[in-house]
Scaffold this motif. Structure first.
Motif, short mmCIF file in Angstrom:
data_model
loop_
_atom_site.label_atom_id
_atom_site.label_comp_id
_atom_site.label_asym_id
_atom_site.label_seq_id
_atom_site.Cartn_x
_atom_site.Cartn_y
_atom_site.Cartn_z
N CYS A 1 23.90 -2.51 7.13
CA CYS A 1 23.68 -3.54 6.18
C CYS A 1 24.25 -3.27 4.84
O CYS A 1 23.60 -2.20 4.29
CB CYS A 1 22.25 -3.93 6.21
N LEU A 2 24.79 -4.14 4.23
CA LEU A 2 25.10 -3.85 2.86
C LEU A 2 24.40 -4.97 1.78
O LEU A 2 24.61 -6.13 2.24
CB LEU A 2 26.68 -4.03 2.60
N LEU A 3 23.50 -4.63 0.90
CA LEU A 3 22.67 -5.46 0.25
C LEU A 3 23.40 -5.57 -1.06
O LEU A 3 23.74 -4.74 -1.78
CB LEU A 3 21.25 -4.83 -0.03
N ILE A 4 23.63 -6.89 -1.56
CA ILE A 4 24.42 -7.28 -2.75
C ILE A 4 23.23 -7.75 -3.57
O ILE A 4 22.55 -9.05 -3.37
CB ILE A 4 25.47 -8.30 -2.75
N VAL A 5 22.88 -7.32 -4.96
CA VAL A 5 21.73 -7.70 -5.51
C VAL A 5 22.03 -7.66 -7.10
O VAL A 5 22.82 -6.92 -7.62
CB VAL A 5 20.67 -6.32 -5.56
N LYS A 6 21.78 -8.87 -7.64
CA LYS A 6 21.95 -9.24 -9.29
C LYS A 6 20.91 -8.20 -9.89
O LYS A 6 19.92 -7.90 -9.70
CB LYS A 6 21.63 -10.59 -9.39
N VAL B 1 24.78 -2.55 -3.41
CA VAL B 1 25.66 -2.78 -4.53
C VAL B 1 24.84 -3.66 -5.62
O VAL B 1 24.39 -4.83 -5.18
CB VAL B 1 26.93 -3.57 -4.35
N ILE B 2 24.65 -3.06 -6.90
CA ILE B 2 24.18 -4.08 -7.75
C ILE B 2 25.03 -4.56 -8.90
O ILE B 2 25.87 -3.86 -9.09
CB ILE B 2 23.02 -2.98 -8.71
N VAL B 3 25.01 -5.94 -9.05
CA VAL B 3 26.08 -6.66 -9.64
C VAL B 3 25.67 -6.51 -10.86
O VAL B 3 24.55 -6.85 -11.56
CB VAL B 3 26.31 -8.10 -9.23
N GLY C 1 32.11 -2.33 -3.88
CA GLY C 1 31.38 -3.10 -5.17
C GLY C 1 31.12 -2.35 -6.24
O GLY C 1 31.21 -2.87 -7.36
N GLU C 2 31.01 -1.17 -6.23
CA GLU C 2 31.04 -0.26 -7.49
C GLU C 2 32.19 -0.25 -8.43
O GLU C 2 32.34 -0.19 -9.57
CB GLU C 2 30.73 1.08 -6.99
N ASP C 3 33.60 -0.36 -7.52
CA ASP C 3 34.48 -0.29 -8.26
C ASP C 3 34.48 -1.96 -9.00
O ASP C 3 35.18 -1.74 -10.26
CB ASP C 3 35.90 -0.38 -7.52
#
Length: 333
Positions: free
Chosen positions: A99-104, A129-131, A176-178
Motif C-alpha cells: 500500500c502507498l499512502l498519500i497524505v496531505k 508520501v506526504i504532499v 512522490g518524493e521527486d
C-alpha cells in the motif's frame, strides 16, 4: 447559514452514500462503510490510498477509480479519518503488492496515517508520501512545513497511473518524493467558509478585502490585502509560486509545465476560466509554456469563494503519466 442537509452529524455519511449511488459502476463502500473503494480491484498492483477530512470534495473520494486511487478514507468536515478507517482500507484493497499512502501535510492527517501504517505493518508492506505543495510559507496553523493543497490532485494522478502500469512500492514512493520539489500552489479567498457544525465563518472579510495565501481548512492566509482586479490577483499568485522554485529549475530543459486552476467551492466556472486565461498569459510571458492544463473545482474548502493556481514541472515520463487514462467520478480521459 443555509445548507442542503438534514443534520450536521449525518452530513458526510449521506453525501458519501449519494456519491457511491451516483457512480455505482466505479465505486463501492468498504466494510462497515469506513471508506470508499474501487468496485473492481486490479490484482497484483500496489494499492494507492488517500483521504482526509470531508469538505474538500471531490478530493479524495471523487478520485477513486481506475488510474488513480484504490480507496479514500473520509473523516468529518475538516477532520482527519481515524487510523482504524485507514487500516480497514489497507486490509481490503491490498491485493498483494503493498500500500502507498498519500497524505496531505496537516498534523492530524499525518499523525493518523502514521499510526495506521504502524498498525498495519505486520501484515502489509506500506510506504507514505506526504504532499507539501503550498507556496504560502508563513506559519501554518495545521501543519509543520508546507501544507498539502491542490497539488495533491497531481500527485494522486501520477502515482495512480504509475501503479496502474505496474510500478512497485519503492518506485511509487520515489515518484512522490521527486514531485514534492516541483509542484507549488498558492490560493486566495474572497470569502471565508461556514462550517456546518457551528454555522460560523472561519474568517470574515470586508467588502474591499481578500485573504492571500489561504489553506483549505478555512484557516486565514498569510496576508489580508485590498481587493484587486483579476489581473492583479493572478499576478500576485503567479509571482508567489515562481519565487518558490529555484531559478535553475524553471530554466531546465525537458520539463513539461502543468497548470491547474482550482476553485475552492464557491467560485463559478466563468471566473475560473477567466483566471485560466490570465494565468496562461502570465506564465507564457515568462517563457513558461504550459503543456497541459486543468481548470475546475477539484480541491475545495466547502463553499469558500476563491481559487488557487498550481504549477507542476514534470519530466517527460511524469507527463506521460498525467496523460495516461483515468476513470474516476471527478476526473476522466
Amino acid at each position: 447559514m443555509k445548507k442542503i442537509m438534514n443534520a450536521p452529524e449525518r452530513f458526510v455519511a449521506e453525501s458519501l452514500e449519494g456519491l457511491v449511488l451516483a457512480h455505482e459502476g466505479l465505486l463501492a463502500f468498504g466494510g462497515g462503510r469506513k471508506f470508499v473503494r474501487r468496485r473492481v480491484l486490479a490484482p497484483g498492483k500496489v494499492a494507492v490510498i488517500s483521504g482526509g477530512g470531508a469538505g474538500h470534495e471531490p478530493l479524495h473520494s471523487g478520485f477513486v477509480g481506475r488510474g488513480m486511487l484504490d480507496a479514500a478514507c473520509t473523516g468529518h468536515v475538516f477532520t482527519s479519518p481515524t487510523p482504524d478507517q485507514i487500516v480497514a482500507a489497507m486490509d481490503e484493497v491490498d491485493t498483494g503488492a503493498g500500500c502507498l499512502l498519500i497524505v496531505k501535510n496537516y498534523d492530524g492527517d499525518v499523525m493518523n496515517f502514521e499510526m495506521a501504517a504502524e498498525m498495519a505493518a505486520p501484515r502489509h508492506a506500506v510506504e507514505t508520501v506526504i504532499v507539501e505543495d503550498d507556496a504560502a510559507t508563513g506559519p501554518a496553523v495545521r501543519s509543520r512545513g508546507r501544507r498539502g493543497v491542490a497539488g495533491t490532485v497531481v500527485v494522486e494522478k501520477l502515482i495512480g497511473a504509475a501503479a496502474e502500469q505496474g510500478a512497485d512500492l519503492a518506485a511509487l514512493k520515489a515518484l512522490g518524493e521527486d514531485l514534492n520539489g516541483r509542484i507549488r500552489s498558492m490560493g486566495v479567498a474572497l470569502r471565508g467558509v461556514a462550517v456546518p457544525d457551528n454555522a460560523r465563518e472561519t474568517f470574515v472579510l470586508g467588502p474591499e478585502e481578500m485573504e492571500f495565501g489561504v489553506g483549505i481548512h478555512g484557516e486565514p492566509g498569510l496576508a489580508r490585502t485590498r481587493f484587486a482586479d483579476a489581473d492583479a490577483i493572478i499576478r500576485q499568485l503567479g509571482e508567489a509560486i515562481l519565487a518558490e522554485f529555484p531559478p535553475g529549475l524553471l530554466a531546465a530543459e525537458g520539463l513539461r509545465p502543468l497548470l491547474v486552476v482550482n476553485g475552492f467551492g464557491g467560485t463559478p466556472p466563468i471566473e475560473l476560466y477567466l483566471a485560466h486565461g490570465l494565468a496562461r498569459r502570465f506564465f507564457e510571458a515568462r517563457a513558461i509554456m504550459p503543456a497541459r492544463a486543468l481548470t475546475g473545482t477539484f480541491v475545495t474548502s466547502l463553499d469558500m469563494a476563491g481559487l488557487s493556481l498550481t504549477l507542476a514541472l514534470l519530466t517527460p515520463d511524469q507527463f506521460a503519466l498525467w496523460n495516461a487514462p483515468v476513470a474516476t467520478p471527478a476526473l476522466g480521459w
